[in-house]
Design an enzyme around this catalytic site. Sequence first.
Site, PDB file in Angstrom:
ATOM      1  N   ARG A   1      32.009 -71.982  50.028  1.00  0.00           N
ATOM      2  CA  ARG A   1      31.874 -72.908  51.148  1.00  0.00           C
ATOM      3  C   ARG A   1      32.978 -72.701  52.182  1.00  0.00           C
ATOM      4  NH1 ARG A   1      28.713 -77.753  50.085  1.00  0.00           N
ATOM      5  NH2 ARG A   1      27.427 -77.387  48.240  1.00  0.00           N
TER       6      ARG A   1
ATOM      7  N   GLY B   1      37.319 -74.386  36.004  1.00  0.00           N
ATOM      8  CA  GLY B   1      36.283 -73.886  35.095  1.00  0.00           C
ATOM      9  C   GLY B   1      35.870 -72.455  35.363  1.00  0.00           C
TER      10      GLY B   1
ATOM     11  N   HIS C   1      44.574 -76.808  33.192  1.00  0.00           N
ATOM     12  CA  HIS C   1      43.759 -76.983  34.391  1.00  0.00           C
ATOM     13  C   HIS C   1      44.593 -76.854  35.669  1.00  0.00           C
ATOM     14  CE1 HIS C   1      40.397 -78.171  36.821  1.00  0.00           C
ATOM     15  NE2 HIS C   1      39.669 -78.537  35.785  1.00  0.00           N
TER      16      HIS C   1
ATOM     17  N   SER D   1      29.416 -80.224  36.284  1.00  0.00           N
ATOM     18  CA  SER D   1      28.309 -79.295  36.059  1.00  0.00           C
ATOM     19  C   SER D   1      28.817 -77.934  35.610  1.00  0.00           C
ATOM     20  CB  SER D   1      27.506 -79.115  37.349  1.00  0.00           C
ATOM     21  OG  SER D   1      26.584 -78.050  37.209  1.00  0.00           O
TER      22      SER D   1
ATOM     23  N   ASP E   1      37.108 -82.285  43.508  1.00  0.00           N
ATOM     24  CA  ASP E   1      36.453 -83.529  43.123  1.00  0.00           C
ATOM     25  C   ASP E   1      36.072 -84.302  44.378  1.00  0.00           C
ATOM     26  OD1 ASP E   1      36.761 -83.148  40.361  1.00  0.00           O
ATOM     27  OD2 ASP E   1      38.810 -83.896  40.424  1.00  0.00           O
TER      28      ASP E   1
ATOM     29  N   ASP F   1      30.647 -62.388  23.871  1.00  0.00           N
ATOM     30  CA  ASP F   1      30.569 -61.506  22.702  1.00  0.00           C
ATOM     31  C   ASP F   1      31.871 -60.706  22.576  1.00  0.00           C
ATOM     32  OD1 ASP F   1      30.022 -59.647  20.762  1.00  0.00           O
ATOM     33  OD2 ASP F   1      28.314 -58.739  21.804  1.00  0.00           O
TER      34      ASP F   1
ATOM     35  N   ARG G   1      18.444 -79.750  40.487  1.00  0.00           N
ATOM     36  CA  ARG G   1      18.477 -80.250  39.099  1.00  0.00           C
ATOM     37  C   ARG G   1      19.667 -81.168  38.905  1.00  0.00           C
ATOM     38  NH1 ARG G   1      19.186 -75.386  35.154  1.00  0.00           N
ATOM     39  NH2 ARG G   1      20.690 -74.896  36.779  1.00  0.00           N
TER      40      ARG G   1
END
Length: 453
Positions: free
Chosen positions: A299, A161, A156, A388, A315, A398, A264
């Site tokens: 952003r 991600g 990391h 998220s 974070d 694939d 959501r």
Amino acid sequence: MSVTYKACYTVRPMDPTWCGRVPLSEWDQIGIITHVPTIYFYRPQQNWLSPHSTIASTLKDSLSRVLVPFYPLAGRLHWISNGRLELNCNAMGVQFVEAESSSSLEDLGDFSPSSEYHYLVPTVDYTLPIHELPLVLVQLTRFKCGGISISVTTSHAVADGPSALHFLCEWARLARGEPVQTVPFLDRKLLRAGEPPLVPLTKCHVHTEFDHPPLLLGQTGNTEERKKKTTVAILKLSKTQVETLKKRANESWRRPGNGRGYSRYESVTGHIWRSACKARGHKEDQPTALGVCVDSRCRMQPPLPKGYFGNATLDVVASGLAGDLVSKPLGYASSRIRDAIERVTDEYVRSGIEFLKNQEDLSRFQDLYAIGSDKGPFYGNPNLGVVSWLTLPIYGVDFGWGKEVYMGPGTHDFDGDSLLLPGPDGDGSLVLALCLQVVHMDAFKKHFYEDIV
């Protein structure tokens, strides 16, 4: 589960790549700087005629080729001083392990993470010096039914991600004979990596999100909470349940100032936060923090280039009192989360960089729990972290033998650690992968589902 390790290889870039030391940005060097695993399972089709040796050689060959544009991943980290790291691009390569299991995919049921997963995910030996650890480790495991799993664990400190998934998707493209679609943008100087601070600490904006999160009332440390046994659950929400929560959040509290309703993520995460407070039996005046990851790429002004490779996911912290979160409507919790997310602006990112550049030592901002340290931030009881993956291209990876039958986080066994993923069928459902203390999990499930009705 019985897993036998058959071979271990070092895969290096196929062509010569640039070598030398490069500075990491401040965002690379805080938070989780250990490895993060993901795992993909593939079930053979009737026309699956490739011998297993071909699958392994296809993966290794394409991995060697993708490491040319993604050459930083073939390097090694080095501690320099004061809890700071730099990246040595030295083409030392990544680790590729081949293994076999006497189990079949059916034995894994619904693929819910369990202690068995540890055998399918490559092990990082953190007793070694950091400059000896590969930044990427891959494990290919063959099952007796002919199915396979591919687990990739990535440092990391080098990739967040979105960057780790960018690498994985391009690797899969090369494996199935297609060219790289988006070349990674490797210049971390855009986030002022390696440059001195522009202003002294006295003139820096105070970033309270770097403070350690609250402790349980009456406790002076988190050592006891860290020791408690945890368990992982995979909890599914249907599209209808997601829409119910979103409608409730937006109708139960004043709408955000910009008029855009709660998302959501904000709605479901507010519900998770409230459910955790109830399950943990918090007192009304118990402070609680929720760690939220926000991708700053779009952003920034101007936005970071497409394919920016590194850590640009920050974070931020939403905070509140358990009594307020539980007694007030869902929309209140969602509003606390929205406030935290909205703080991430270009000015915020740049002032955060200045704040961190002015710190004498970065160690206290680093989560090294995976290697036995308890000095970093702790998002277990009374706190929570909800990452998220709702907008990341996690499905449909694939390598040439079809889509995965299941994709998920490899292993995560820290209290309060959770992930929100889209349902695999694209039907609007969501999946929560959650780790909590064993004593709280049943109560959490009860509140999580019963409070939706």
